[in-house]
Design a protein around this motif. Structure first.
Motif, PDB file in Angstrom:
ATOM      1  N   MET A   4     -41.855  -1.508  79.820  1.00 22.08           N
ATOM      2  CA  MET A   4     -40.734  -1.376  80.749  1.00 22.08           C
ATOM      3  C   MET A   4     -40.062  -0.010  80.598  1.00 22.08           C
ATOM      4  O   MET A   4     -39.635   0.603  81.577  1.00 22.08           O
ATOM      5  N   ALA A   5     -39.991   0.474  79.358  1.00 21.42           N
ATOM      6  CA  ALA A   5     -39.343   1.776  79.117  1.00 21.42           C
ATOM      7  C   ALA A   5     -40.053   2.888  79.879  1.00 21.42           C
ATOM      8  O   ALA A   5     -39.433   3.853  80.334  1.00 21.42           O
ATOM      9  N   PHE A   6     -41.355   2.742  80.031  1.00 18.45           N
ATOM     10  CA  PHE A   6     -42.144   3.734  80.764  1.00 18.45           C
ATOM     11  C   PHE A   6     -41.607   3.885  82.185  1.00 18.45           C
ATOM     12  O   PHE A   6     -41.422   4.993  82.689  1.00 18.45           O
ATOM     13  N   GLU A   7     -41.312   2.759  82.817  1.00 21.48           N
ATOM     14  CA  GLU A   7     -40.831   2.783  84.207  1.00 21.48           C
ATOM     15  C   GLU A   7     -39.332   3.103  84.276  1.00 21.48           C
ATOM     16  O   GLU A   7     -38.885   3.853  85.148  1.00 21.48           O
ATOM     17  N   LEU A  25     -37.978   2.401  71.402  1.00 23.35           N
ATOM     18  CA  LEU A  25     -38.024   3.552  70.484  1.00 23.35           C
ATOM     19  C   LEU A  25     -39.446   4.081  70.307  1.00 23.35           C
ATOM     20  O   LEU A  25     -39.635   5.264  70.021  1.00 23.35           O
ATOM     21  N   ASP A  26     -40.438   3.218  70.477  1.00 23.92           N
ATOM     22  CA  ASP A  26     -41.828   3.699  70.386  1.00 23.92           C
ATOM     23  C   ASP A  26     -42.082   4.804  71.404  1.00 23.92           C
ATOM     24  O   ASP A  26     -42.850   5.721  71.164  1.00 23.92           O
ATOM     25  N   LEU A  27     -41.442   4.695  72.572  1.00 23.88           N
ATOM     26  CA  LEU A  27     -41.643   5.719  73.617  1.00 23.88           C
ATOM     27  C   LEU A  27     -40.604   6.821  73.553  1.00 23.88           C
ATOM     28  O   LEU A  27     -40.865   7.957  73.936  1.00 23.88           O
ATOM     29  N   ILE A  28     -39.385   6.475  73.138  1.00 25.31           N
ATOM     30  CA  ILE A  28     -38.279   7.451  73.135  1.00 25.31           C
ATOM     31  C   ILE A  28     -37.695   7.485  71.719  1.00 25.31           C
ATOM     32  O   ILE A  28     -36.588   6.982  71.476  1.00 25.31           O
ATOM     33  N   PRO A  29     -38.442   8.071  70.773  1.00 21.32           N
ATOM     34  CA  PRO A  29     -38.049   7.950  69.365  1.00 21.32           C
ATOM     35  C   PRO A  29     -36.749   8.659  69.022  1.00 21.32           C
ATOM     36  O   PRO A  29     -36.112   8.325  68.026  1.00 21.32           O
ATOM     37  N   ALA A  30     -36.336   9.626  69.846  1.00 21.80           N
ATOM     38  CA  ALA A  30     -35.101  10.358  69.529  1.00 21.80           C
ATOM     39  C   ALA A  30     -33.852   9.646  70.047  1.00 21.80           C
ATOM     40  O   ALA A  30     -32.736  10.117  69.823  1.00 21.80           O
ATOM     41  N   PHE A  56     -29.671  -1.425  83.147  1.00 25.04           N
ATOM     42  CA  PHE A  56     -29.758  -2.700  82.430  1.00 25.04           C
ATOM     43  C   PHE A  56     -31.208  -3.184  82.462  1.00 25.04           C
ATOM     44  O   PHE A  56     -31.822  -3.235  83.538  1.00 25.04           O
ATOM     45  N   VAL A  57     -31.749  -3.513  81.286  1.00 25.45           N
ATOM     46  CA  VAL A  57     -33.157  -3.887  81.190  1.00 25.45           C
ATOM     47  C   VAL A  57     -33.273  -5.273  80.553  1.00 25.45           C
ATOM     48  O   VAL A  57     -32.782  -5.490  79.441  1.00 25.45           O
ATOM     49  N   CYS A  58     -33.922  -6.211  81.277  1.00 32.05           N
ATOM     50  CA  CYS A  58     -34.108  -7.552  80.723  1.00 32.05           C
ATOM     51  C   CYS A  58     -35.531  -8.017  80.989  1.00 32.05           C
ATOM     52  O   CYS A  58     -36.294  -7.340  81.689  1.00 32.05           O
ATOM     53  N   LEU A  59     -35.875  -9.154  80.433  1.00 29.51           N
ATOM     54  CA  LEU A  59     -37.221  -9.707  80.650  1.00 29.51           C
ATOM     55  C   LEU A  59     -37.215 -10.745  81.774  1.00 29.51           C
ATOM     56  O   LEU A  59     -38.104 -10.757  82.611  1.00 29.51           O
ATOM     57  N   VAL A  60     -36.213 -11.625  81.732  1.00 32.09           N
ATOM     58  CA  VAL A  60     -36.130 -12.682  82.750  1.00 32.09           C
ATOM     59  C   VAL A  60     -34.711 -12.709  83.305  1.00 32.09           C
ATOM     60  O   VAL A  60     -33.739 -12.712  82.538  1.00 32.09           O
TER      61      VAL A  60
END
Ligand code: URA
Length: 209
Positions: free
Chosen positions: A40-43, A89-94, A157-161
């Protein structure tokens, strides 16, 4: 009105189906929540501004791009939001990580703020508020209230469901906030749980019940 996006990427949909299963155990649940958060972080980070940069490669000058502008803060709503932090954090470690603690009164379903600890430059950051379940919208609205009260303005805001009731309430309270979810479910039940949902995300992440 902010953007509302259901992320229909096959990997996200497949992984979400795995954690909906009531037989999915704590370890697997936790790992997959993080994997979905990474995807999701990618998008969610798609509109980060870029600036031009010249780089000396071994063979010449590359006219390339780098991310410019606002730095990121990830703000999980305690406790279930914590389950999505490492994946982002895996994608945006800073990125820096703030925390907002809310609890829901079991009788009234009203959320209360009990803990807020944020990066000192929060008002200059692009903020990703994360919480796996957007149910009534009560805690997300209050968490975003808490952020705005401290000067934050650039919030996603980021959620799964998500439940339709929660999306509507959050959009009404904070029309400037973009909402990203992996699924939009049918409804809330009388206990404020999302149906069909995936149960209590905090309990499933941390193995409590
Ligand atoms: N919080 C959860 O963890 N699950 C729901 O279904 C609703 C709120």
């Amino acid at each position: 009105m902010g953007k509302f996006q259901v992320m229909d990427h096959p990997l996200i949909q497949h992984k979400l189906s795995m954690i909906r299963d009531k037989n999915c155990g704590t370890k697997e649940f936790r790992e997959i929540v993080n994997e979905i958060a990474t995807l999701m972080a990618f998008e969610v980070s798609r509109d980060m501004p870029l600036e031009d940069i010249d780089i000396q490669t071994p063979e010449g000058i590359a006219h390339a791009k780098q991310i410019s502008g606002k730095k990121v803060a990830i703000v999980p709503i305690l406790r279930a939001g914590i389950g999505m932090v490492d994946g982002i954090l895996d994608l945006i470690p800073a990125a820096k990580v703030g925390h907002i603690g809310m609890y829901r009164d079991e009788k009234t379903l009203e959320p209360h703020e009990y803990f807020v600890k944020l990066p000192s430059d929060i008002e200059q950051r692009q903020i990703f508020v994360v919480d796996p379940m957007l149910a009534t919208g009560g805690s997300s609205i209050m968490a975003i209230d808490a952020l705005k009260k401290r000067g934050a303005s650039n919030i996603k805001f980021v959620c799964l469901v998500a439940a339709p009731e929660g999306v509507k309430a959050l959009q009404k309270a904070h029309p400037d906030v973009d909402i990203y979810t992996a699924a939009l479910d049918e409804k809330l039940n009388d206990k404020g749980y999302i149906v069909p949902g995936l149960g209590d995300a905090g309990d499933r992440l941390f193995g409590t019940k």
